[in-house]
Design a protein around this motif. Structure first.
Motif, short mmCIF file in Angstrom:
data_model
loop_
_atom_site.label_atom_id
_atom_site.label_comp_id
_atom_site.label_asym_id
_atom_site.label_seq_id
_atom_site.Cartn_x
_atom_site.Cartn_y
_atom_site.Cartn_z
N MET A 1 0.85 -1.17 0.00
CA MET A 1 0.00 0.00 0.00
C MET A 1 0.90 1.23 0.00
SD MET A 1 -3.07 0.91 2.56
CE MET A 1 -2.35 1.63 4.02
N ALA A 2 0.73 2.08 -0.99
CA ALA A 2 1.54 3.29 -1.12
C ALA A 2 0.88 4.44 -0.36
CB ALA A 2 1.70 3.66 -2.58
N THR A 3 1.71 5.28 0.19
CA THR A 3 1.20 6.47 0.87
C THR A 3 1.78 7.71 0.21
OG1 THR A 3 3.00 6.51 2.47
CG2 THR A 3 1.04 5.26 3.07
N GLU A 4 1.10 8.80 0.38
CA GLU A 4 1.53 10.06 -0.21
C GLU A 4 2.46 10.85 0.71
OE1 GLU A 4 0.81 11.01 -3.35
OE2 GLU A 4 -0.13 9.05 -3.55
N THR A 5 2.48 10.51 1.98
CA THR A 5 3.29 11.28 2.93
C THR A 5 4.73 10.78 2.92
OG1 THR A 5 2.65 9.79 4.71
CG2 THR A 5 1.35 11.80 4.45
N PRO A 6 5.67 11.70 2.96
CA PRO A 6 7.08 11.28 2.99
C PRO A 6 7.43 10.72 4.36
CG PRO A 6 6.91 13.66 3.20
CD PRO A 6 5.52 13.15 2.96
N PRO A 7 8.51 9.97 4.43
CA PRO A 7 8.91 9.44 5.74
C PRO A 7 9.34 10.58 6.66
CG PRO A 7 10.58 8.98 4.09
CD PRO A 7 9.40 9.56 3.36
N PRO A 8 9.24 10.39 7.94
CA PRO A 8 9.63 11.45 8.87
C PRO A 8 11.13 11.74 8.75
CG PRO A 8 9.10 9.43 10.06
CD PRO A 8 8.77 9.19 8.62
N SER A 9 11.48 13.00 8.97
CA SER A 9 12.89 13.38 8.87
C SER A 9 13.65 12.85 10.08
CB SER A 9 13.02 14.90 8.79
OG SER A 9 12.62 15.48 10.00
N LYS A 10 14.93 12.67 9.85
CA LYS A 10 15.79 12.14 10.92
C LYS A 10 16.15 13.20 11.96
CE LYS A 10 16.13 8.10 9.00
NZ LYS A 10 15.38 6.99 9.48
N THR A 11 16.06 14.48 11.57
CA THR A 11 16.41 15.54 12.52
C THR A 11 15.21 15.82 13.42
OG1 THR A 11 15.70 17.26 11.00
CG2 THR A 11 18.03 16.61 10.92
N PRO A 12 15.44 15.93 14.72
CA PRO A 12 14.33 16.20 15.64
C PRO A 12 13.80 17.63 15.44
CG PRO A 12 16.40 16.21 16.83
CD PRO A 12 16.71 15.78 15.42
N ASN A 13 12.54 17.80 15.66
CA ASN A 13 11.91 19.12 15.57
C ASN A 13 12.42 20.00 16.70
OD1 ASN A 13 10.29 19.91 13.52
ND2 ASN A 13 8.38 19.21 14.44
N GLN A 14 12.90 21.17 16.36
CA GLN A 14 13.36 22.11 17.36
C GLN A 14 12.21 23.01 17.77
OE1 GLN A 14 16.33 22.25 18.85
NE2 GLN A 14 17.01 20.47 17.70
N LEU A 15 11.84 22.96 19.02
CA LEU A 15 10.78 23.82 19.52
C LEU A 15 11.35 25.18 19.88
CD1 LEU A 15 8.78 21.42 21.86
CD2 LEU A 15 8.12 22.25 19.61
N PRO A 16 10.57 26.23 19.64
CA PRO A 16 11.03 27.56 20.07
C PRO A 16 11.16 27.59 21.60
CG PRO A 16 9.14 27.73 18.59
CD PRO A 16 9.29 26.29 18.94
N PRO A 17 11.96 28.49 22.10
CA PRO A 17 12.10 28.60 23.57
C PRO A 17 10.79 29.07 24.21
CG PRO A 17 13.31 30.34 22.47
CD PRO A 17 12.81 29.43 21.40
N THR A 18 10.67 28.82 25.48
CA THR A 18 9.46 29.17 26.22
C THR A 18 9.14 30.65 26.11
OG1 THR A 18 9.94 27.39 27.78
CG2 THR A 18 8.38 29.07 28.50
N GLU A 19 10.16 31.47 26.12
CA GLU A 19 9.95 32.91 26.04
C GLU A 19 9.22 33.30 24.76
OE1 GLU A 19 13.16 31.59 26.46
OE2 GLU A 19 12.99 31.71 28.64
#
Length: 118
Positions: A1-19
């Motif tokens: 079964m093929a999907t349209e979404t690409p695989p997740p990236s290997k780099t973790p998502n960087q969240l902005p700082p709390t401020e």
């Protein structure tokens, strides 16, 4: 079964700082978005709850009225009960339409600015 979404990236998502989250939360744009959401959702919710409780109270304390035949075997209780379903679907449709045109573009603009700054 093929999907349209690409695989997740290997780099973790960087969240902005709390401020940055606090700064966005205190921004005029976010305050306006939150106010417009509350101004739409809260009155609609209160109105529906009142409408629902009216139906329940009428069912419990106004049996003669609710038993009044409208036509054939259809009485007031059945008509109001079906109206409960109708109003539920109408409110869901109205909210989805309003959110897509009013809330989502503003929220997406805030989100993209935060992601660009991260």
């Amino acid at each position: 079964m093929a999907t349209e979404t690409p695989p997740p990236s290997k780099t973790p998502n960087q969240l902005p700082p709390t401020e940055e989250f606090v700064a966005v939360q205190e921004s005029a744009e976010f305050v306006e978005l939150r106010g417009s959401y509350r101004g739409f959702a809260f009155p609609l919710t209160v109105g529906f709850i009142v409408w629902y409780l009216l139906y329940v109270l009428l069912s419990n304390y106004a049996g003669d009225f609710m038993g009044t035949k409208l036509f054939g075997n259809i009485n007031v209780a059945l008509a109001l009960g079906l109206a409960q379903f109708l109003t539920t679907f109408l409110i869901a449709w109205w909210y989805a339409r309003h959110a897509a045109t009013t809330f989502d573009p503003k929220a997406e603009a805030i989100k993209s600015r935060m992601e660009d700054g991260a």
